[in-house]
Design an enzyme around this catalytic site. Structure first.
Site, PDB file in Angstrom:
ATOM      1  N   GLU A  68      43.605  25.113  10.106  1.00  0.00           N
ATOM      2  CA  GLU A  68      44.471  25.093   8.920  1.00  0.00           C
ATOM      3  C   GLU A  68      43.731  25.537   7.653  1.00  0.00           C
ATOM      4  OE1 GLU A  68      46.270  21.174   8.719  1.00  0.00           O
ATOM      5  OE2 GLU A  68      47.881  21.853  10.015  1.00  0.00           O
ATOM      6  N   GLU A  74      50.809  22.659  16.791  1.00  0.00           N
ATOM      7  CA  GLU A  74      50.961  21.214  16.593  1.00  0.00           C
ATOM      8  C   GLU A  74      52.412  20.864  16.336  1.00  0.00           C
ATOM      9  OE1 GLU A  74      48.313  19.481  13.685  1.00  0.00           O
ATOM     10  OE2 GLU A  74      46.644  20.754  14.333  1.00  0.00           O
TER      11      GLU A  74
HETATM   12  C1  GAL Z   1      47.186  18.679  10.901  1.00  0.00           C
HETATM   13  C2  GAL Z   1      45.781  18.832  11.469  1.00  0.00           C
HETATM   14  C3  GAL Z   1      45.558  17.902  12.640  1.00  0.00           C
HETATM   15  C4  GAL Z   1      46.014  16.522  12.297  1.00  0.00           C
HETATM   16  C5  GAL Z   1      47.465  16.562  11.869  1.00  0.00           C
HETATM   17  C6  GAL Z   1      48.024  15.236  11.475  1.00  0.00           C
HETATM   18  O1  GAL Z   1      47.251  19.148   9.627  1.00  0.00           O
HETATM   19  O2  GAL Z   1      45.574  20.144  11.865  1.00  0.00           O
HETATM   20  O3  GAL Z   1      44.210  17.910  12.984  1.00  0.00           O
HETATM   21  O4  GAL Z   1      45.215  16.049  11.280  1.00  0.00           O
HETATM   22  O5  GAL Z   1      47.587  17.361  10.751  1.00  0.00           O
HETATM   23  O6  GAL Z   1      47.941  14.349  12.510  1.00  0.00           O
END
Ligand code: GAL
Length: 827
Positions: free
Chosen positions: A182, A251
């Site tokens: 990110e 994600e």
């Molecule tokens: C994203 C990040 C992950 C985790 C997630 C929240 O921004 O890439 O590593 O932190 O948020 O659980």
């Protein structure tokens, strides 16, 4: 010589054999990830190896596979593997290679997010703290010292993996690897140096020649050939910056993490399924659940500050590794349906129709087959779509899937899988808590620090706790101040004032405890001020700082201070006059850690193993060690430690750290709603949250592999003071299972390996309420549904009952009311 057809077949088979021995060619086109030239639909889930134990991995991965996933994703955690510079640890639960081989053994693909910055609510985002202390180093920017370390670690990982032939190009499971994490969210804070660093990351990664594509998530500037991917609750509207690359969702947040003081997040099965179905409806190629199994932040791995020990995440597999139902089952059905449409989705022609009022139809056609999606993104109104002469009802915020464009076989809002209500059962091996005999001892040599102020090093300044390389949560800041009654500050109204960074502060003056302060998640500073009685002459000031996980996210998160930032002052008030004595440049003596921790007092071979008191067990005593033995809970259900009554500290079972505990930190009580959860509309982390006003985390997972068959030892370090006599071990199991099936579907029910012991409720009609509190609705079939289900299910490990009028007789429901069979079973 001429070749017969058989020859050609033989030769081509041979070629395939040779090629597969060499590994698979992973690539991508605008539409999908391709493996050996074939487009694949990838449905993946995150399982972080150190958030469970090596013993749990085979079962977790097997359950993920049974849940319809074809890939497992993990980050790589730099600070675990290189705790000190150039000293590596890949043992036990850090055995990344073993984890990847377990994925391979199950025939699944894998996605490796090396980072090595990972965020992940992991201590310091995965960076080792020694890195911060390297002269001239600046993190995540064009800085040679940093880039050299990052490259060293990244290539170490890549080399290890190549040596074990784990990249798909070598015949292994890894189809994609990730560099950075990110960075696009923060790049603007780093100016031109950020851009240079981004390009360097891409070039460095490429130079490692791994034979599979690299991804960069949330990075709209991703330089080719890096693939830019999306993270979020919904990514159906995402388009990568390079239109020739597929739509990848790294994600899909299945819930959210928990922080001390935060409620339990809940993201419903219906909403997650909606997000996934929308993504594939809109041409998605790969999606990954973050998390599929969240697990536990053992030891001091939780990030923060203020990330809790549980990392359950409301993921499809709960913290203990058992299905979180109905989420697990509802998504499994979705995965199986999507995979059955794989070829049509990845090769078919797409036509989309906007029906208005936020209703969208998408048809994928390949040869003579076509598959349809109807997505209703309206948050409140259900829709009816007439397609080829048939009416389909699509509830608000849902997607219907018709693999043959005729029969709806799945709708994200209609759950045809069971809901489990988990219960905790007492340890049947002994009558706890009464059987737990506690011994105790004060923290070792406390006098030295509190009264004499003896540390390891002294400097004339107040330091950021990171200088101590994160060897412990604890850092003692000690100084003395000489005052006589002629000092201009001397009055009978004196206070001590400490500027802290938001971690915990305990203040002692002349050996006596004064008070403590800490903050809440997201708050990175506070001012502590308390009246104090000082002596004429020398006064010893001792501040104990306890960190609760280093910052893991944000632009330049790495330089956010930890511990006590200063200034530290004595304030004298006389009438309307305030006199300040700044102690910041005094000589401060520092000691990292606690003697008990340094001497591993929690392990049975510590030299202090015998020096425990069995009499006069103190309660609410700060900085106190407690010890007991317990019998392994019977059976195989997961084990949880009920920490009710304790304050805050750390716990070990047979020398294994189960993480920080803090049951006295209550979850804020104004973010939960008492209304039934309406998941429709965009999710946010407190939507439908529960557990407000209760301990943020009362139960702590003890993996079975930490426990021996016979006697076991539990050691606690109680920092705040608490009462250990209520502590007890419990097993976690399904208490109630509620089956649900819409008309003409099968209702399947099981008690996760145990026989179903009774049926409390069964009705076919428009049942109201939720699992545990169902009531019959306005229409219900006339037959005795309860006995039908009792006959079919009681005493069995699982049962299937058809939710149909042929089984239950007619239920006269008004038009437009969907009939369901709802069952509540006692396990
Ligand atoms: C994203 C990040 C992950 C985790 C997630 C929240 O921004 O890439 O590593 O932190 O948020 O659980």
């Amino acid at each position: 010589m001429s070749f017969s057809k058989n020859h050609v077949f033989f030769l081509s088979s041979l070629l395939i054999l040779i090629c597969s021995g060499l590994g698979a060619q992973v690539s991508h086109d605008g539409r999908a990830i391709t493996i050996d030239g074939q487009r694949k639909l990838i449905i993946s889930g995150s399982i972080h190896y150190p958030r469970s134990t090596a013993e749990m991995w085979p079962d977790l991965i097997k359950k993920a596979k049974e849940g319809g996933l074809n890939a497992i994703e993990t980050y790589v955690f730099w600070n675990l593997h290189e705790p000190q510079r150039r000293q590596y640890d890949f043992s036990g639960n850090n055995d990344l290679i073993r984890f990847l081989k377990t994925i391979q053994d199950q025939g699944l693909h894998s996605i490796l997010r090396i980072g090595p910055y990972v965020c992940a609510e992991w201590n310091y985002g995965g960076f080792p703290v020694w890195l911060h202390n390297m002269p001239g180093l600046e993190m995540r920017t064009a800085n040679d010292v940093f880039m050299n370390e990052m490259q060293n670690f990244t290539s170490l990982i890549v080399d290890m993996i190549k040596k074990e032939s784990l990249f798909a190009s070598q015949g292994g499971p890894i189809i994609l690897a990730q560099i950075e994490n990110e960075y696009g969210n923060v790049i603007s804070s780093y100016g031109d140096a950020g851009k240079a660093y981004l390009n360097w990351c891409a070039n460095m990664a490429e130079s490692l020649d791994i034979g599979v594509p690299w991804i960069m998530c949330q990075e709209s500037d991703a330089p080719e050939p890096m693939l830019n991917t999306c993270n979020g609750y919904y990514c159906d509207q995402f388009t990568p910056n390079n239109p020739n690359t597929p739509k990848i969702w790294t994600e899909n947040w299945t819930g959210w993490f928990k922080n001390w003081g935060g409620p339990d997040p809940l993201r419903t099965a219906e909403d997650v399924a909606f997000a996934v179905a929308r993504f594939y409806q809109n041409g998605g190629a790969l999606q990954n659940y973050y998390m599929y199994h969240g697990g536990t932040n053992f030891g001091r791995t939780a990030g923060g500050p203020y990330i809790s020990t549980t990392y359950d995440y409301d993921a499809p597999l709960n913290e203990y590794g058992t299905p979180n139902q109905p989420k697990y089952g509802h998504l499994t059905q979705l995965h199986n349906i999507l995979m059955s449409m794989e070829r049509t989705l990845t090769y078919g022609n797409v036509t989309s129709t906007d029906y208005g009022n936020s209703l969208y139809g998408t048809v994928y056609t390949l040869d003579n087959t076509s598959s349809c999606f109807f997505g209703n993104t309206n948050e409140t109104s259900d829709a009816t779509v007439n397609y080829r002469g048939i009416d389909y009802n699509v509830p608000a915020w849902s997607v219907s899937i018709l693999p043959d464009c005729k029969t709806e076989i799945y709708n994200t809002a209609r759950v045809n899988t069971q809901t489990n209500l988990m219960v905790k059962k007492s340890n049947e091996a002994e009558a706890e808590p009464a059987s737990l005999k506690w011994s105790w001892r004060p923290e070792i040599n406390l006098e030295q620090t509190l009264v004499q102020g003896k540390g390891q090093v002294s400097v004339n300044m107040i330091v950021d706790q990171k200088v101590a390389n994160d060897v412990s949560d604890y850092l003692w800041y000690m100084t003395s101040v000489n005052l006589d009654k002629d000092d201009p500050i001397w009055t009978d109204d004196m206070s001590i004032r400490v500027n802290g960074t938001g971690h915990i502060l305990h203040t002692y003056v002349n050996g006596d405890y004064l008070d403590s302060q800490w903050a809440t998640y997201g708050v990175t500073n506070y001012v502590f001020e308390k009246k104090v009685e000082l002596n004429p002459g020398t006064n010893q000031i001792t501040l104990l700082s306890a960190t609760i996980g280093f910052q893991n996210y944000g632009p330049m998160f790495d330089i956010v201070q930890a511990g006590i930032s200063g200034p530290v002052e004595i304030i004298g008030r006389k009438g309307d006059e305030t006199i300040i004595k700044d102690l910041s440049l005094h000589k401060w003596s520092y000691k990292a850690g606690l003697h008990g921790l340094d001497n591993k007092i929690y392990s049975s071979d510590s030299k202090f193993a015998s020096q425990w008191n069995t009499e006069n067990l103190p309660i609410n005593r700060m900085l106190t060690w407690y010890k007991t033995t317990f019998k392994a809970p019977l059976g195989e259900d997961p084990v949880a430690l009920d920490m009710q009554g304790l304050g805050k500290g750390m716990a070990w079972v047979n020398g294994n750290s189960i993480g920080r505990y803090w049951p006295s930190y209550m979850a804020e009580d104004d973010v939960c709603s008492t209304d039934a959860c309406d998941y429709r509309g965009s999710y946010y982390s407190t939507k439908c949250a529960t557990n407000c006003g209760q301990p943020t985390q009362r139960w702590y997972h003890i993996p079975r592999s930490f426990i021996n068959d016979g006697d076991n030892e539990l050691v606690l370090f109680e920092e705040f003071g608490g009462n250990p006599t209520l502590v007890n071990f419990q097993t976690v199991t399904v208490g109630t299972a509620c089956g649900s099936a819409y008309e003409n579907k099968d209702m399947e029910l099981s008690c996760q390996g145990r026989p179903i012991s009774g049926i409390k409720f069964a009705s076919f009609g428009d049942v109201q309420g939720t699992c545990g509190s169902y009531v019959k609705g306005s229409c219900t079939s006339q037959t005795d549904a309860l006995s039908i289900v009792q006959n079919a299910c009681v005493g069995k490990e699982s049962c299937t009952v058809s939710a149909s009028e042929s089984t239950f007789g007619t239920a006269d429901c008004a038009d437009g009311i969907a009939k369901r069979l709802i069952v509540e079973a006692v396990c």
